[in-house]
Enzyme design. Structure first.
Site, mmCIF file in Angstrom:
data_model
loop_
_atom_site.group_PDB
_atom_site.id
_atom_site.type_symbol
_atom_site.label_atom_id
_atom_site.label_comp_id
_atom_site.label_asym_id
_atom_site.label_seq_id
_atom_site.Cartn_x
_atom_site.Cartn_y
_atom_site.Cartn_z
ATOM 1 N N ARG A 200 5.161 8.393 0.142
ATOM 2 C CA ARG A 200 4.397 8.445 1.394
ATOM 3 C C ARG A 200 4.958 7.451 2.397
ATOM 4 O O ARG A 200 4.776 6.243 2.254
ATOM 5 C CB ARG A 200 2.911 8.157 1.150
ATOM 6 C CG ARG A 200 2.115 8.113 2.453
ATOM 7 C CD ARG A 200 0.624 8.325 2.268
ATOM 8 N NE ARG A 200 -0.057 7.239 1.617
ATOM 9 C CZ ARG A 200 -1.392 7.057 1.646
ATOM 10 N NH1 ARG A 200 -2.146 7.906 2.328
ATOM 11 N NH2 ARG A 200 -1.949 6.062 0.996
ATOM 12 N N ASP B 244 -7.924 -0.495 0.348
ATOM 13 C CA ASP B 244 -6.641 -0.464 1.025
ATOM 14 C C ASP B 244 -6.902 -0.468 2.520
ATOM 15 O O ASP B 244 -8.031 -0.691 2.964
ATOM 16 C CB ASP B 244 -5.770 0.712 0.568
ATOM 17 C CG ASP B 244 -6.332 2.074 0.952
ATOM 18 O OD1 ASP B 244 -7.331 2.144 1.718
ATOM 19 O OD2 ASP B 244 -5.764 3.087 0.511
#
Length: 543
Positions: free
Chosen positions: A171, A459
């Site tokens: 990613r 996150d």
């Protein structure tokens, strides 16, 4: 010491301004610099155009123009015949995917985890320090060639021992993020920070595509933060050019797109269509999706105010509509639908916490498998058996359930915008948001992008929810359940509490974290992403 300037020939040029450390020359090769230069020359201008489109769309929503399914692309949605490329080699069975950053230890743990896929995350689970960006690329390069090992400061050795490792899906950073340690100079002589997306993608693709193909897999990517089919088309053009550049067949790249913004939820068909030659599926990026809802509707009144973060579950109306539409849209086009990540994580030192996490994750994955998802995410290896058991119960020996078309689903624009939950904002909910955001930011400033806080995996996306809720609650004059107004002064008191209770040490970043939180949650202006200013101010390395 600072790196020497590395440029291409006259004209468009890429310059490395970050320091060159041990082995960095293996990633920042002349061939890589040339490829990055071409990517920026061809696609950098279009990237800026797409970011300008985002600003206009956000302005329109903020001024009362709700998103809707586009009239000009109705022919794409109405055409029942087209399909996407689907799974590439090694992506046929995605029932459990593990996510995590790309430092050597986490890379080895992911490859030994037993998951079918590893989301190698250079985005929300990675603090984008120069060290993490380049050394993450080194970890991936070594892992793909079977050369990765790691010895911890305590002397513990880590090696890849699994007979079958997960298929890697990398990613890169979203279109909005820059890489401050690499500059691009265009033909007019204008110097700009490089695109984080193009840097992450370009370095990984150029160094690893051929090796991945030779191993029976391929160059696969998770695409983050898309807001429109035009942004998807930009990625598709990047893929097509890159395949031609190194001489591999068109369609070798496979992309899975995270549907994690509100505008993208209204263009799922169109996103699949624009990426159809390269598309494997869509993912329900739940945390950023919630953040996108808050960001776009933060000034639209009490009807659009959400309660405590813990109350915004996957079963509330707007989240239910979004995920069911995603499964239906994917399967109609031959694409995989991948579920999201439950934030609950086990604690090997606390059996009660672990049991609660397993119960929560089991319920979450049972719902996803029952809804028709073809796979799901976990953030901890200990949760893989739990998630796999729920998908095994539905899939059996089948690799997916793409043939389940969900013709029973009928989602309207108003369903996607039904934010009514009927729960209050609590004093504990406000405090938790302040505490989580500051503690996460403190770790992020130290180079950690995924952090266990209060037995949840946090996150950048979950931190965004926390700070944006505080901003909205203040600006919409909300009160807690006991009638206390949520004001900047009230939140300042909570900041003081969090700092007073923090375990301080030499070199900690709590004071910087608190200041960043004030900037993104207490000021009049709402920064579109909390990490943008913090990155520019705190994460630039010069030596």
């Amino acid at each position: 010491m600072s790196a020497p300037t590395i440029t291409t020939q006259q004209g468009p040029a890429v310059t490395i301004t970050g320091p060159l450390r041990d082995r960095y020359e293996e990633i920042l090769t002349p061939e890589a610099i040339a490829f990055l230069t071409e990517l920026h020359h061809r696609f950098g201008g279009r990237r800026h155009d797409r970011l300008a489109d985002r600003m206009r769309r956000r302005f329109e929503i903020g001024n009362g123009h709700d998103p809707r399914f586009r009239d000009d692309t109705a022919h794409i949605r109405d055409d029942a015949d087209w399909r996407v490329a689907g799974a590439g080699p090694g992506l046929e069975d995605r029932r459990v995917e593990i996510t995590g950053p790309t430092d050597p230890k986490m890379t080895i743990n992911a490859l030994n985890s037993g998951a079918r896929v590893w989301l190698a995350d250079q985005e929300d689970a990675t603090s984008p320090t120069w060290t993490n960006v380049i050394e993450g690329q080194l970890s991936l390069r070594d892992a793909i060639r079977g050369d990765l090992s790691y010895t911890s400061p305590e002397g513990k050795e880590y090696r890849v021992t699994a007979e079958r490792t997960p298929t890697i899906v990398m990613r890169p950073r979203g279109w909005h993020l820059t890489e401050k340690h690499i500059e691009f100079t265009d033909r007019s002589g204008r110097r700009l920070a490089a695109s984080g997306s193009l840097i992450d993608f370009g370095l990984y693709f150029l160094h690893n595509a051929q090796a991945l193909i030779a191993s029976g897999r391929g160059p696969y990517f998770y695409i983050a933060k898309l807001e429109s089919s035009e942004e998807a088309k930009l990625w598709d053009d990047v893929f097509s050019f890159s395949e031609e550049y190194i001489g591999i067949p068109h369609g070798t790249i496979r992309a899975t797109v995270l549907i994690e913004t509100l505008p993208a939820a209204f263009e799922m068909d169109e996103i699949l269509y624009e990426l159809r030659d390269h598309c494997a599926g869509l993912n329900a990026g739940r945390w950023d999706y919630i953040f996108s809802i808050i960001k776009n509707y933060r000034g639209r009144g009490a009807r659009f105010v959400l309660p405590d973060r813990s109350e915004v579950t996957m079963t509330v109306p707007f989240m239910r509509a979004y995920t069911e539409l995603l499964v239906q849209t994917c399967h109609k086009r031959g694409a995989y639908a991948i579920g999201g990540m439950s934030a609950f994580i086990p604690n090997r030192r606390d059996p009660e916490v672990t049991q609660r996490a397993i119960e929560k994750v089991s319920a979450d994955k049972k719902r996803e498998a029952g809804d028709g998802f073809d796979g799901t995410w976990v953030a901890h290896p200990d949760l893989i058996p739990t998630a796999q058991a729920e998908f095994d119960a539905v899939l059996g020996e089948r690799p997916n359930q793409v043939d389940r078309l969900r013709d029973d689903v009928h989602v309207t624009a108003s369903d996607l915008l039904d934010l009514h939950i009927g729960r209050p904002i609590t004093a504990q909910g406000v405090r938790d948001n302040v505490s989580v955001a500051i503690r996460y930011l403190e770790a992020w400033l130290r180079g950690l992008g995924a952090v266990a806080i209060d037995n949840l995996m946090e996150d950048a996306a979950t931190a965004e929810i926390s700070r944006s809720q505080v901003w909205q609650w203040i600006h919409q004059d909300r009160t807690t359940e006991d009638g206390t107004p949520i004001t900047p002064e009230y939140v300042e008191g909570l900041i003081s509490e969090v700092l007073a209770q923090a375990t301080r040490s030499a070199g900690d970043r709590f004071d910087d974290a608190a200041e960043i939180f004030r900037e993104v949650a207490l000021r009049e202006e709402f920064p579109t992403f909390l990490t943008l200013g913090a990155y520019a101010k705190h994460l630039t390395e010069t030596d």
